[in-house]
Design a protein around this motif. Structure first.
Motif, PDB file in Angstrom:
ATOM      1  N   PRO A   1      -3.220   7.697  12.773  1.00  0.00           N
ATOM      2  CA  PRO A   1      -3.720   8.780  11.911  1.00  0.00           C
ATOM      3  C   PRO A   1      -2.673   9.393  10.984  1.00  0.00           C
ATOM      4  O   PRO A   1      -3.035  10.086  10.037  1.00  0.00           O
ATOM      5  CB  PRO A   1      -4.217   9.825  12.925  1.00  0.00           C
ATOM      6  N   ASP A   2      -1.402   9.115  11.228  1.00  0.00           N
ATOM      7  CA  ASP A   2      -0.343   9.695  10.404  1.00  0.00           C
ATOM      8  C   ASP A   2       0.245   8.705   9.399  1.00  0.00           C
ATOM      9  O   ASP A   2       1.232   9.012   8.733  1.00  0.00           O
ATOM     10  CB  ASP A   2       0.766  10.261  11.292  1.00  0.00           C
ATOM     11  N   VAL A   3      -0.351   7.531   9.306  1.00  0.00           N
ATOM     12  CA  VAL A   3       0.053   6.550   8.302  1.00  0.00           C
ATOM     13  C   VAL A   3      -1.149   6.326   7.401  1.00  0.00           C
ATOM     14  O   VAL A   3      -2.166   5.782   7.830  1.00  0.00           O
ATOM     15  CB  VAL A   3       0.524   5.230   8.941  1.00  0.00           C
ATOM     16  N   LYS A   4      -1.026   6.778   6.175  1.00  0.00           N
ATOM     17  CA  LYS A   4      -2.140   6.686   5.223  1.00  0.00           C
ATOM     18  C   LYS A   4      -1.760   5.728   4.105  1.00  0.00           C
ATOM     19  O   LYS A   4      -0.729   5.889   3.463  1.00  0.00           O
ATOM     20  CB  LYS A   4      -2.480   8.069   4.682  1.00  0.00           C
ATOM     21  N   THR A   5      -2.619   4.752   3.922  1.00  0.00           N
ATOM     22  CA  THR A   5      -2.394   3.708   2.931  1.00  0.00           C
ATOM     23  C   THR A   5      -3.439   3.829   1.834  1.00  0.00           C
ATOM     24  O   THR A   5      -4.625   3.978   2.123  1.00  0.00           O
ATOM     25  CB  THR A   5      -2.503   2.324   3.598  1.00  0.00           C
ATOM     26  N   PHE A   6      -2.976   3.757   0.590  1.00  0.00           N
ATOM     27  CA  PHE A   6      -3.865   3.895  -0.557  1.00  0.00           C
ATOM     28  C   PHE A   6      -3.725   2.688  -1.473  1.00  0.00           C
ATOM     29  O   PHE A   6      -2.626   2.368  -1.918  1.00  0.00           O
ATOM     30  CB  PHE A   6      -3.548   5.175  -1.334  1.00  0.00           C
ATOM     31  N   LYS A   7      -4.859   2.016  -1.696  1.00  0.00           N
ATOM     32  CA  LYS A   7      -4.901   0.886  -2.621  1.00  0.00           C
ATOM     33  C   LYS A   7      -6.029   1.125  -3.610  1.00  0.00           C
ATOM     34  O   LYS A   7      -7.194   1.217  -3.216  1.00  0.00           O
ATOM     35  CB  LYS A   7      -5.147  -0.426  -1.878  1.00  0.00           C
ATOM     36  N   LYS A   8      -5.642   1.228  -4.862  1.00  0.00           N
ATOM     37  CA  LYS A   8      -6.640   1.438  -5.913  1.00  0.00           C
ATOM     38  C   LYS A   8      -7.597   0.251  -5.938  1.00  0.00           C
ATOM     39  O   LYS A   8      -7.177  -0.899  -5.897  1.00  0.00           O
ATOM     40  CB  LYS A   8      -5.939   1.597  -7.261  1.00  0.00           C
ATOM     41  N   GLY A   9      -8.880   0.575  -5.957  1.00  0.00           N
ATOM     42  CA  GLY A   9      -9.887  -0.471  -5.965  1.00  0.00           C
ATOM     43  C   GLY A   9     -10.355  -0.862  -4.577  1.00  0.00           C
ATOM     44  O   GLY A   9     -11.383  -1.500  -4.429  1.00  0.00           O
ATOM     45  N   GLU A  10      -9.589  -0.502  -3.540  1.00  0.00           N
ATOM     46  CA  GLU A  10     -10.004  -0.797  -2.168  1.00  0.00           C
ATOM     47  C   GLU A  10     -10.475   0.468  -1.469  1.00  0.00           C
ATOM     48  O   GLU A  10     -11.645   0.622  -1.173  1.00  0.00           O
ATOM     49  CB  GLU A  10      -8.877  -1.462  -1.388  1.00  0.00           C
ATOM     50  N   ASN A  11      -9.552   1.388  -1.199  1.00  0.00           N
ATOM     51  CA  ASN A  11      -9.957   2.634  -0.534  1.00  0.00           C
ATOM     52  C   ASN A  11      -9.778   3.859  -1.429  1.00  0.00           C
ATOM     53  O   ASN A  11      -9.993   4.976  -0.990  1.00  0.00           O
ATOM     54  CB  ASN A  11      -9.225   2.819   0.798  1.00  0.00           C
ATOM     55  N   VAL A  12      -9.382   3.634  -2.674  1.00  0.00           N
ATOM     56  CA  VAL A  12      -9.260   4.703  -3.674  1.00  0.00           C
ATOM     57  C   VAL A  12      -9.891   4.179  -4.963  1.00  0.00           C
ATOM     58  O   VAL A  12      -9.529   3.098  -5.430  1.00  0.00           O
ATOM     59  CB  VAL A  12      -7.772   5.062  -3.930  1.00  0.00           C
ATOM     60  N   ASP A  13     -10.840   4.940  -5.502  1.00  0.00           N
ATOM     61  CA  ASP A  13     -11.485   4.500  -6.743  1.00  0.00           C
ATOM     62  C   ASP A  13     -10.489   4.427  -7.889  1.00  0.00           C
ATOM     63  O   ASP A  13     -10.412   3.446  -8.608  1.00  0.00           O
ATOM     64  CB  ASP A  13     -12.634   5.435  -7.125  1.00  0.00           C
ATOM     65  N   LYS A  14      -9.752   5.519  -8.056  1.00  0.00           N
ATOM     66  CA  LYS A  14      -8.727   5.549  -9.103  1.00  0.00           C
ATOM     67  C   LYS A  14      -7.705   6.613  -8.740  1.00  0.00           C
ATOM     68  O   LYS A  14      -7.987   7.548  -8.001  1.00  0.00           O
ATOM     69  CB  LYS A  14      -9.329   5.829 -10.474  1.00  0.00           C
ATOM     70  N   TYR A  15      -6.519   6.419  -9.236  1.00  0.00           N
ATOM     71  CA  TYR A  15      -5.474   7.411  -9.050  1.00  0.00           C
ATOM     72  C   TYR A  15      -5.622   8.453 -10.153  1.00  0.00           C
ATOM     73  O   TYR A  15      -5.380   8.168 -11.313  1.00  0.00           O
ATOM     74  CB  TYR A  15      -4.086   6.782  -9.135  1.00  0.00           C
ATOM     75  N   ASN A  16      -6.061   9.635  -9.766  1.00  0.00           N
ATOM     76  CA  ASN A  16      -6.162  10.710 -10.737  1.00  0.00           C
ATOM     77  C   ASN A  16      -5.444  11.938 -10.189  1.00  0.00           C
ATOM     78  O   ASN A  16      -4.953  11.943  -9.061  1.00  0.00           O
ATOM     79  CB  ASN A  16      -7.629  11.009 -11.089  1.00  0.00           C
TER      80      ASN A  16
END
Length: 158
Positions: free
Chosen positions: A56-71
């Motif tokens: 729960p303390d490691v958060k991974t963000f990949k645009k197009g996978e689990n994030v729509d867009k970086y805004n």
């Protein structure tokens, strides 16, 4: 190419990986999140959760996978979350893939948190080319660039 080996308090709070091998950011996160002297130990609860991809303390963000867009809203929420206590009482890690897709506005919003991060909060930024990143962001990170030979050697070792 130098290998990253972190021990104790020598873990940089922000790491920039340019053109990294697949899963290299996760390998670093495993080393950071494990509290064992010989990290990653593979047997502690942190390592077991990392292996399962459910820490729960490691958060991974990949645009197009689990994030729509970086805004800007995404970055502000991430920075706000960084100031919350960790779920497991240890370290928190944020891995942002394709960080070179962050707009200048997003990079500036992230900059304050990278400059003065909360205790035991770590950022791993992955990019294809750091040319699109602000010099101020790059200068706050420990940066490593990988070429194809490096990637092949590291992929074999993973």
């Amino acid at each position: 190419m130098e290998q990253l080996k972190f021990t104790g308090e020598k873990i940089p709070h922000a790491i920039l990986l340019e053109n990294p091998p697949d899963d290299y950011a996760i390998k670093i996160a495993k080393n950071v999140i494990c509290m064992s002297e010989n990290a990653p130990c593979g047997i502690c609860s942190h390592c077991i959760k990392m292996q399962a991809g459910s820490h729960p303390d490691v958060k991974t963000f990949k645009k197009g996978e689990n994030v729509d867009k970086y805004n800007i809203e995404f970055i502000r929420n991430l920075c706000d979350d960084a100031y919350l206590l960790s779920n497991e009482g240890g370290r928190k890690i944020y891995i942002i893939y394709n960080a070179d897709d962050l707009s200048v506005q997003c990079q500036n919003a992230l900059l304050k948190t990278i400059e003065e991060p909360p205790k035991d909060v770590y950022f791993i930024l992955c990019c294809n080319s750091k040319e699109k990143l602000l010099e101020t962001v790059i200068s706050r990170c420990t940066a490593l660039a990988f070429n194809d030979d490096d990637k092949a050697k590291i992929t074999e070792a993973l």
